[in-house]
Design an enzyme around this catalytic site. Sequence first.
Site, PDB file in Angstrom:
ATOM      1  N   TYR A 177      -3.159   6.359  33.641  1.00 18.73           N
ATOM      2  CA  TYR A 177      -2.932   6.610  32.206  1.00 18.73           C
ATOM      3  C   TYR A 177      -2.898   5.302  31.396  1.00 18.73           C
ATOM      4  CZ  TYR A 177      -1.312  11.255  33.783  1.00 18.73           C
ATOM      5  OH  TYR A 177      -1.200  12.484  34.365  1.00 18.73           O
TER       6      TYR A 177
ATOM      7  N   HIS B 161      -2.317  11.153  43.273  1.00 16.38           N
ATOM      8  CA  HIS B 161      -2.746  11.810  42.025  1.00 16.38           C
ATOM      9  C   HIS B 161      -3.758  12.936  42.254  1.00 16.38           C
ATOM     10  CE1 HIS B 161      -3.154  10.878  37.474  1.00 16.38           C
ATOM     11  NE2 HIS B 161      -3.368  12.158  37.686  1.00 16.38           N
TER      12      HIS B 161
HETATM   13  N1  LIG Z   1      -1.511  15.351  37.934  1.00 16.89           N
HETATM   14  C1  LIG Z   1      -2.562  15.456  37.136  1.00 16.89           C
HETATM   15  O1  LIG Z   1      -3.734  15.371  37.567  1.00 16.89           O
HETATM   16  C2  LIG Z   1      -2.353  15.700  35.674  1.00 16.89           C
HETATM   17  C3  LIG Z   1      -3.432  16.143  34.888  1.00 16.89           C
HETATM   18  C4  LIG Z   1      -3.196  16.394  33.536  1.00 16.89           C
HETATM   19  C5  LIG Z   1      -1.944  16.199  33.010  1.00 16.89           C
HETATM   20  N2  LIG Z   1      -0.911  15.735  33.792  1.00 16.89           N
HETATM   21  C6  LIG Z   1       0.449  15.495  33.233  1.00 16.89           C
HETATM   22  O2  LIG Z   1       0.876  16.674  32.570  1.00 16.89           O
HETATM   23  C7  LIG Z   1       1.195  16.366  31.222  1.00 16.89           C
HETATM   24  C8  LIG Z   1       0.944  17.566  30.306  1.00 16.89           C
HETATM   25  O3  LIG Z   1      -0.393  18.006  30.390  1.00 16.89           O
HETATM   26  P1  LIG Z   1      -1.463  17.714  29.228  1.00 16.89           P
HETATM   27  O4  LIG Z   1      -1.127  16.457  28.552  1.00 16.89           O
HETATM   28  O5  LIG Z   1      -2.794  17.858  29.868  1.00 16.89           O
HETATM   29  O6  LIG Z   1      -1.367  18.965  28.243  1.00 16.89           O
HETATM   30  P2  LIG Z   1      -0.210  19.864  27.556  1.00 16.89           P
HETATM   31  O7  LIG Z   1       1.113  19.245  27.675  1.00 16.89           O
HETATM   32  O8  LIG Z   1      -0.417  21.246  28.048  1.00 16.89           O
HETATM   33  O9  LIG Z   1      -0.686  19.847  26.039  1.00 16.89           O
HETATM   34  C9  LIG Z   1      -0.680  18.695  25.252  1.00 16.89           C
HETATM   35  C10 LIG Z   1      -1.407  19.023  23.943  1.00 16.89           C
HETATM   36  O10 LIG Z   1      -0.749  20.100  23.282  1.00 16.89           O
HETATM   37  C11 LIG Z   1      -0.344  19.704  21.984  1.00 16.89           C
HETATM   38  N3  LIG Z   1       1.012  20.246  21.777  1.00 16.89           N
HETATM   39  C12 LIG Z   1       2.176  19.750  22.248  1.00 16.89           C
HETATM   40  N4  LIG Z   1       3.209  20.536  21.906  1.00 16.89           N
HETATM   41  C13 LIG Z   1       2.687  21.566  21.195  1.00 16.89           C
HETATM   42  C14 LIG Z   1       3.250  22.700  20.584  1.00 16.89           C
HETATM   43  N5  LIG Z   1       4.551  22.940  20.621  1.00 16.89           N
HETATM   44  N6  LIG Z   1       2.422  23.562  19.935  1.00 16.89           N
HETATM   45  C15 LIG Z   1       1.085  23.321  19.882  1.00 16.89           C
HETATM   46  N7  LIG Z   1       0.488  22.252  20.465  1.00 16.89           N
HETATM   47  C16 LIG Z   1       1.282  21.386  21.112  1.00 16.89           C
HETATM   48  C17 LIG Z   1      -0.383  18.205  21.966  1.00 16.89           C
HETATM   49  O11 LIG Z   1      -0.793  17.738  20.694  1.00 16.89           O
HETATM   50  P3  LIG Z   1       0.145  16.759  19.806  1.00 16.89           P
HETATM   51  O12 LIG Z   1       0.170  15.428  20.506  1.00 16.89           O
HETATM   52  O13 LIG Z   1      -0.590  16.749  18.506  1.00 16.89           O
HETATM   53  O14 LIG Z   1       1.492  17.403  19.731  1.00 16.89           O
HETATM   54  C18 LIG Z   1      -1.466  17.883  22.988  1.00 16.89           C
HETATM   55  O15 LIG Z   1      -2.744  17.917  22.374  1.00 16.89           O
HETATM   56  C19 LIG Z   1       0.309  15.145  30.931  1.00 16.89           C
HETATM   57  O16 LIG Z   1       0.654  14.487  29.750  1.00 16.89           O
HETATM   58  C20 LIG Z   1       0.489  14.373  32.198  1.00 16.89           C
HETATM   59  O17 LIG Z   1       1.734  13.688  32.210  1.00 16.89           O
HETATM   60  C21 LIG Z   1      -1.102  15.507  35.125  1.00 16.89           C
END
Ligand SMILES: NC(=O)c1ccc[n+]([C@@H]2O[C@H](COP(=O)([O-])OP(=O)(O)OC[C@H]3O[C@@H](n4cnc5c(N)ncnc54)[C@H](OP(=O)(O)O)[C@@H]3O)[C@@H](O)[C@H]2O)c1
Length: 279
Positions: free
Chosen positions: A53, A111
């Site tokens: 990241y 990861h």
């Molecule tokens: N292990 C892996 O391979 C892997 C892969 C992907 C992700 N991850 C981890 O999981 C975390 C979460 O997954 P993610 O970042 O993919 O997606 P997520 O948390 O499902 O969604 C994030 C998105 O949703 C928006 N959002 C946040 N709160 C909201 C709400 N209450 N209502 C509407 N939209 C909202 C955010 O926009 P705004 O910023 O505009 O609020 C952002 O665009 C990552 O940040 C990372 O730490 C791990």
Amino acid sequence: MSAIGPVPVVEAKGARIPLLGFGTWELRGRVCSRVVEQALRLGYRHVDTAEIYENEREVGEGLHASGIRRNDVFVTTKIWPAHFAPRELERAARDCLVRLRLSEVDLLLLHWPNLQIPLSETLGALGKVKRDGLARHIGVSNFTVALIEEALQATSEPLVCDQVECHPFLDQSKVIAACRKHGMAVIAYSPIAQGAVRDDEVLVRIGAAHKKTAAQVCLRFLVQQDIVVIPRTSKVERLSENAAIFDFTLSEQEMADISALARDERLVGWAFSGRMKWD
Ligand SMILES: NC(=O)c1ccc[n+]([C@@H]2O[C@H](COP(=O)([O-])OP(=O)(O)OC[C@H]3O[C@@H](n4cnc5c(N)ncnc54)[C@H](OP(=O)(O)O)[C@@H]3O)[C@@H](O)[C@H]2O)c1
């Protein structure tokens, strides 16, 4: 006392993982450090990052600026598969700690699987990193059912979780069942389907009945199954929304209605993930 109250934990093989964490993928620079700091001030007690990241420095800044005692926050980072050769893995783990300005992380994950390097070698190195005190707990991410079984055969160290994509639009029942069978926690990434849940009619309808948003209903659906959620936001005002998920309960019917939304919508893919057999 924090604004969002105590966050329940899930216990897995000696790890106590807060059910709500803060995801940081794609958060960079000042926005990242500020939102991590604010999340912790508000009461989040679990932060998820990864070397890939490129924000561990900023996550570390947020952690330190928050003033939260080290033992009160659960920090996860992840080693990228290019660093799975044993010596590389140890160096990568040490680099993560330098960037985070921590002496150990709470959870260190592989990861993604790396099918080019024998899993037993990588897990051997991961176990050593843990025994050397660089990580309190170790686990995996993006591991299929078959890879979970293979990993458990390959190490005697407890693997406390599989962090996988998990939200109502994706049926992850097989990997969840495998984790439960082996006493591993499930950590849901992209738990609000990267924002797509916001417009889902079923989630919006259920939310209206509880005076909650679709995102809150979605996160509640997961934590009500003891699945850890790590939603990300770049907006401080959304931190409270995503945390207000422990003051209502979904009925069995509502849980069933949300389960019925599953439609195999996988949002996150990486090089070989398409070649992996997920069940
Ligand atoms: N292990 C892996 O391979 C892997 C892969 C992907 C992700 N991850 C981890 O999981 C975390 C979460 O997954 P993610 O970042 O993919 O997606 P997520 O948390 O499902 O969604 C994030 C998105 O949703 C928006 N959002 C946040 N709160 C909201 C709400 N209450 N209502 C509407 N939209 C909202 C955010 O926009 P705004 O910023 O505009 O609020 C952002 O665009 C990552 O940040 C990372 O730490 C791990």
